[in-house]
Design a protein around this motif. Structure first.
Motif, PDB file in Angstrom:
ATOM      1  N   ARG A  83      35.308  42.304  51.953  1.00 35.25           N
ATOM      2  CA  ARG A  83      34.947  41.625  53.196  1.00 35.25           C
ATOM      3  C   ARG A  83      33.513  41.960  53.578  1.00 35.25           C
ATOM      4  O   ARG A  83      32.979  42.995  53.188  1.00 35.25           O
ATOM      5  CB  ARG A  83      35.905  42.015  54.322  1.00 35.25           C
ATOM      6  N   ARG A 117      28.805  44.310  52.316  1.00 39.25           N
ATOM      7  CA  ARG A 117      30.136  44.023  51.800  1.00 39.25           C
ATOM      8  C   ARG A 117      30.878  45.327  51.512  1.00 39.25           C
ATOM      9  O   ARG A 117      30.282  46.295  51.037  1.00 39.25           O
ATOM     10  CB  ARG A 117      30.025  43.193  50.523  1.00 39.25           C
ATOM     11  N   TYR A 126      36.389  37.268  54.289  1.00 46.86           N
ATOM     12  CA  TYR A 126      37.150  37.955  53.250  1.00 46.86           C
ATOM     13  C   TYR A 126      37.056  37.171  51.948  1.00 46.86           C
ATOM     14  O   TYR A 126      37.274  35.957  51.923  1.00 46.86           O
ATOM     15  CB  TYR A 126      38.609  38.101  53.667  1.00 46.86           C
TER      16      TYR A 126
END
Length: 126
Positions: A38, A45, A94
């Protein structure tokens, strides 16, 4: 052609649940490690969960342990992320990603994952 397509994101209140799906094609889940990652606005990230097909290891970020559950249905070429007790800090795009056999060598950044989906947005309101 390898494809990963995420779905299931949306807006949910804190404490609620969502289940994300990632439909894969072009490869076998028996041969590839699959992970969920995510990225929140303005942040790097991060890995959420990853299953290494090659050695059977399952990885979870500390922040989601006990709340999120990774599962897969190899017959449907689909992996899932069940997310319970959602918090505002879980808000992010996501992504699911795939790499041959192992994901532990690049956990939790996912820098070596070979294939990525386009992502699905999860927004948790307080």
């Amino acid at each position: 052609e390898v494809q990963l397509v995420e779905s299931g994101g949306g807006l949910v209140q804190a404490g609620g649940s969502l289940r994300l799906s990632c439909v894969t094609s072009g490869f076998s889940l028996d041969d590839y490690a699959i992970g969920w990652y995510r990225q929140a606005p303005g942040k790097e990230r991060e890995g959420v969960s990853c299953f290494s097909t090659g050695d059977g290891n399952m990885y979870y970020a500390d922040s989601v342990k006990g709340r999120f559950t990774f599962s897969s249905d190899n017959a449907k070429n689909t992996v899932y992320l069940q997310m319970n007790s959602l918090r505002p800090e879980d808000t992010a795009v996501y992504y699911c990603a795939a790499e041959s056999l192992f994901c532990g060598d690049n956990w939790p950044t996912g820098f070596a994952m070979d294939y990525w989906g386009k992502g699905t947005l999860v927004t948790v309101s307080s």
